[in-house]
Motif scaffolding. Sequence first.
Motif, PDB file in Angstrom:
ATOM      1  N   GLY A 169      33.539  -3.751  -9.954  1.00 26.82           N
ATOM      2  CA  GLY A 169      33.639  -4.150 -11.353  1.00 26.82           C
ATOM      3  C   GLY A 169      34.715  -3.397 -12.094  1.00 26.82           C
ATOM      4  O   GLY A 169      35.650  -3.987 -12.640  1.00 26.82           O
ATOM      5  N   ASP A 170      34.627  -2.061 -12.111  1.00 24.81           N
ATOM      6  CA  ASP A 170      35.524  -1.238 -12.924  1.00 24.81           C
ATOM      7  C   ASP A 170      36.906  -1.057 -12.322  1.00 24.81           C
ATOM      8  O   ASP A 170      37.896  -0.988 -13.047  1.00 24.81           O
ATOM      9  CB  ASP A 170      34.912   0.148 -13.154  1.00 24.81           C
ATOM     10  N   GLU A 229      27.559  -9.498 -11.538  1.00 27.13           N
ATOM     11  CA  GLU A 229      26.363 -10.163 -12.045  1.00 27.13           C
ATOM     12  C   GLU A 229      25.268 -10.148 -10.983  1.00 27.13           C
ATOM     13  O   GLU A 229      25.561 -10.066  -9.790  1.00 27.13           O
ATOM     14  CB  GLU A 229      26.664 -11.626 -12.386  1.00 27.13           C
ATOM     15  N   GLY A 287      30.203 -10.176  -7.197  1.00 19.91           N
ATOM     16  CA  GLY A 287      31.438  -9.927  -7.932  1.00 19.91           C
ATOM     17  C   GLY A 287      32.223 -11.210  -8.026  1.00 19.91           C
ATOM     18  O   GLY A 287      32.638 -11.763  -7.013  1.00 19.91           O
ATOM     19  N   LYS A 288      32.401 -11.699  -9.260  1.00 17.34           N
ATOM     20  CA  LYS A 288      33.072 -12.980  -9.472  1.00 17.34           C
ATOM     21  C   LYS A 288      34.506 -12.776  -9.948  1.00 17.34           C
ATOM     22  O   LYS A 288      34.783 -11.883 -10.749  1.00 17.34           O
ATOM     23  CB  LYS A 288      32.299 -13.801 -10.501  1.00 17.34           C
ATOM     24  N   ASP A 289      35.395 -13.637  -9.457  1.00 13.29           N
ATOM     25  CA  ASP A 289      36.790 -13.594  -9.881  1.00 13.29           C
ATOM     26  C   ASP A 289      36.940 -14.302 -11.229  1.00 13.29           C
ATOM     27  O   ASP A 289      35.957 -14.782 -11.805  1.00 13.29           O
ATOM     28  CB  ASP A 289      37.713 -14.171  -8.812  1.00 13.29           C
ATOM     29  N   ALA A 290      38.162 -14.392 -11.734  1.00 13.02           N
ATOM     30  CA  ALA A 290      38.409 -14.982 -13.046  1.00 13.02           C
ATOM     31  C   ALA A 290      37.986 -16.446 -13.116  1.00 13.02           C
ATOM     32  O   ALA A 290      37.649 -16.943 -14.188  1.00 13.02           O
ATOM     33  CB  ALA A 290      39.888 -14.843 -13.416  1.00 13.02           C
ATOM     34  N   LEU A 312      36.384  -7.302 -10.856  1.00 14.48           N
ATOM     35  CA  LEU A 312      35.517  -8.467 -10.739  1.00 14.48           C
ATOM     36  C   LEU A 312      34.411  -8.396 -11.795  1.00 14.48           C
ATOM     37  O   LEU A 312      34.037  -7.315 -12.248  1.00 14.48           O
ATOM     38  CB  LEU A 312      34.891  -8.530  -9.341  1.00 14.48           C
ATOM     39  N   ARG A 313      33.892  -9.545 -12.194  1.00 17.48           N
ATOM     40  CA  ARG A 313      32.761  -9.600 -13.119  1.00 17.48           C
ATOM     41  C   ARG A 313      31.479  -9.502 -12.295  1.00 17.48           C
ATOM     42  O   ARG A 313      31.158 -10.388 -11.527  1.00 17.48           O
ATOM     43  CB  ARG A 313      32.809 -10.895 -13.931  1.00 17.48           C
TER      44      ARG A 313
END
Length: 137
Positions: free
Chosen positions: A21-22, A29, A43-46, A26-27
């Motif tokens: 994340g940091d 969730e 971990g999701k991409d844009a 990645l976002r």
Amino acid sequence: MPLDHVNIRTARLEASIAFYGDVVGLRMEPPPGCANMASAAWGKDAGGQAVVHLVGADREIENGGPVRGVAQRGMIDHFALRCIDRENHIARLERSGLAFERADVPAIGMHLVFVRDPNAILVELAFPLETLAENAA
């Protein structure tokens, strides 16, 4: 056939969530069906694609024996994420204090950045060289 995601079993779930994340950006969730990230995270991409799946493990397997139950054994040498916004990624890496290496590889048209995650998996962040030329202009 594009890669859909990488699944990493880890005894270092919290540190891995922070890294992806940091540092990677990645976002993070909870996966579908989970209320929080206590046992797993995506971990999701844009674009919203869950490219890294993290699954908590209660122990690590050090030898070459088979993995049974919820355990971790490092089997991945490295994986690569196609990235944009090189300067932002480099700034996050520098703030993290993690060691990383960089290389321009004109033969494949990429600027590559290599960093190890908390599980010692090598993560390659790949930036098109054209993006670097556009940013310098």
